[in-house]
Design an enzyme around this catalytic site. Structure first.
Site, short mmCIF file in Angstrom:
data_model
loop_
_atom_site.label_atom_id
_atom_site.label_comp_id
_atom_site.label_asym_id
_atom_site.label_seq_id
_atom_site.Cartn_x
_atom_site.Cartn_y
_atom_site.Cartn_z
N ASP A 20 -9.37 2.72 -7.04
CA ASP A 20 -10.05 3.13 -7.43
C ASP A 20 -11.53 3.60 -7.32
O ASP A 20 -12.33 2.70 -6.80
CB ASP A 20 -11.10 3.27 -9.55
CG ASP A 20 -9.57 2.95 -10.07
OD1 ASP A 20 -8.07 3.14 -8.89
OD2 ASP A 20 -9.37 2.44 -10.87
N HIS A 73 -9.45 -4.41 -6.71
CA HIS A 73 -10.95 -4.35 -7.75
C HIS A 73 -10.55 -4.73 -8.73
O HIS A 73 -9.30 -5.24 -9.12
CB HIS A 73 -12.20 -2.77 -7.83
CG HIS A 73 -11.23 -1.96 -9.27
ND1 HIS A 73 -10.26 -1.43 -8.47
CD2 HIS A 73 -11.29 -1.84 -10.22
CE1 HIS A 73 -9.51 -0.95 -9.26
NE2 HIS A 73 -10.26 -0.58 -11.06
N HIS A 94 -16.80 2.07 -7.41
CA HIS A 94 -16.50 1.67 -8.28
C HIS A 94 -17.41 1.25 -9.37
O HIS A 94 -16.87 1.00 -10.17
CB HIS A 94 -14.38 1.43 -8.57
CG HIS A 94 -14.11 1.77 -9.56
ND1 HIS A 94 -14.01 2.89 -10.69
CD2 HIS A 94 -13.40 0.88 -10.39
CE1 HIS A 94 -13.08 2.98 -11.56
NE2 HIS A 94 -12.73 1.59 -11.27
N HIS A 137 -10.61 -4.72 -12.15
CA HIS A 137 -10.61 -4.06 -13.85
C HIS A 137 -9.04 -4.63 -14.88
O HIS A 137 -8.20 -4.52 -13.70
CB HIS A 137 -10.11 -2.14 -13.76
CG HIS A 137 -12.04 -1.81 -13.57
ND1 HIS A 137 -12.07 -0.94 -13.39
CD2 HIS A 137 -13.21 -3.11 -14.31
CE1 HIS A 137 -13.67 -0.98 -13.29
NE2 HIS A 137 -14.41 -1.79 -13.76
N ASP A 147 -6.73 -3.12 -15.41
CA ASP A 147 -5.17 -2.29 -14.91
C ASP A 147 -5.04 -2.85 -13.83
O ASP A 147 -4.20 -1.84 -13.26
CB ASP A 147 -5.55 -0.82 -15.74
CG ASP A 147 -6.62 -0.18 -14.39
OD1 ASP A 147 -7.89 -0.95 -14.53
OD2 ASP A 147 -6.16 0.94 -14.20
N HIS A 148 -5.43 -3.00 -12.73
CA HIS A 148 -4.99 -3.35 -11.46
C HIS A 148 -4.85 -4.48 -11.58
O HIS A 148 -4.50 -5.62 -10.31
CB HIS A 148 -5.86 -3.10 -10.79
CG HIS A 148 -6.66 -1.98 -10.78
ND1 HIS A 148 -6.17 -0.84 -9.11
CD2 HIS A 148 -7.08 -0.87 -11.58
CE1 HIS A 148 -7.02 0.03 -9.39
NE2 HIS A 148 -7.29 0.10 -10.77
#
EC number: 3.1.26.11
Length: 317
Positions: A213, A63, A143, A65, A67-68
């Site tokens: 996530d 996804h 998520h 976000h 941090d990914h």
């Protein structure tokens, strides 16, 4: 024998900590290297492992976000700097193409190699990429934004019953290979021998799943059981005492991950995407408290940055 390894480049959650980088997992399958998620600083993490950016030909983003994905621009620029020529395939949810296009606009770079982006829109499990000996399946998760789990499934060829082939008069040599590849051949008597006469069902191939996530999804666990999943990497951002926080932020707890692994009937569960609120020792102690009640037969491992696992030896042995 195909070498299969998991290398955890980052195991943290939204905010990195002293012990955990943003998320990133490399999977080595023979000569292939797959990268699942690419958090900030992932390319530097690779320097401390056997993973070379130049060997990565497939990136799977769960996804969008930060941090990914925030490690993607730097990784692409380094690939270009070192003269990469081979095509890079990147898979991810809607919006991935725009992320990659914007990454290519950042600063002066040397990216001249082809990049092909595949956006995923499915609401059902679907094979998104397939080769002769494996396929990658995307499974929609929950998520708050479009997100997917990824499943690697090894494809085994049917086995050849050599003794039966000999009895049927098949010549030892190239004809055996043809039969194994699904081609009919003539035996020493001039008769047609079809593959189904001498082929045995293929052995079960290895199956690996990575949740990304997500809230805990029982249907995901049941689906993995149908596939015969061996190893599940599941997010466990929070411990069981923080169930409300997990639900509010659409994440899973340690107990949630264990329950999904139980439904999936896996041989090993690896917990990852661990919140920065926990230091290493604290999370381990909470894990021990949480899992006492489960007493499961499968292995449970807390992922650590830069830790690698030989799948057959460390996880399935």
């Amino acid at each position: 024998m195909i070498i299969m390894k998991l290398i955890f480049l980052g195991t943290g959650a939204a905010v990195p900590s002293k012990n955990r980088n943003h998320i990133g997992i490399a999977f080595k399958f023979g000569g292939e290297v797959f990268l699942f998620d690419c958090g900030e600083n992932i390319q530097r993490q690779m320097l401390f492992t056997e993973v070379s950016p130049m060997k990565i030909n497939h990136i799977f983003i769960t996804h969008l976000h930060g941090d990914h994905i925030l490690g993607i621009p730097g990784l692409l620029q380094s690939m270009g700097f070192f003269g990469r020529e081979k095509e890079l395939k990147i898979f991810g949810p809607e919006g991935t193409k725009e992320i990659i296009e914007n990454s290519l606009k950042l600063g002066t770079h040397y990216i001249e190699f082809p990049i092909k982006v595949y956006e995923i829109y499915t609401k059902e499990p679907i094979t998104i990429y397939k080769e002769e000996n494996y396929e990658i399946i995307a499974y929609p998760t929950e998520h708050g934004i479009p997100s997917y789990a990824y499943i690697f499934k090894e494809i085994k060829k049917p086995r050849l019953d050599i003794e039966k082939a000999k009895k049927l008069g098949v010549k030892i040599g190239p004809d055996l290979k043809k039969l194994k590849n699904g081609e009919a051949v003539k035996n020493i008597y001039g008769e047609i021998i079809k593959p189904e006469y001498v082929l045995l069902p293929p052995k079960k191939g290895f199956c690996l799943a990575y949740s990304g996530d997500t809230l805990p999804l029982e249907d995901f666990g049941k689906y993995l059981k149908e596939l015969g999943c061996d190893v599940l990497i599941h997010e466990a951002t929070f411990d069981d005492s923080a169930k409300d926080a997990a639900k509010e932020n659409m994440h899973s707890t340690i107990g949630d991950a264990v329950n999904i692994a139980k439904l999936a009937n896996v041989k090993a569960l690896i917990l990852t995407h661990i919140s920065a609120r926990y230091d290493k020792e604290e999370y381990f102690n909470l894990y021990k408290m949480n899992v006492k009640q489960y007493n499961e037969s499968f292995k449970i491992i807390i992922s650590e940055d830069l830790k690698s696992y030989d799948i057959k030896k460390d996880l399935l042995g």
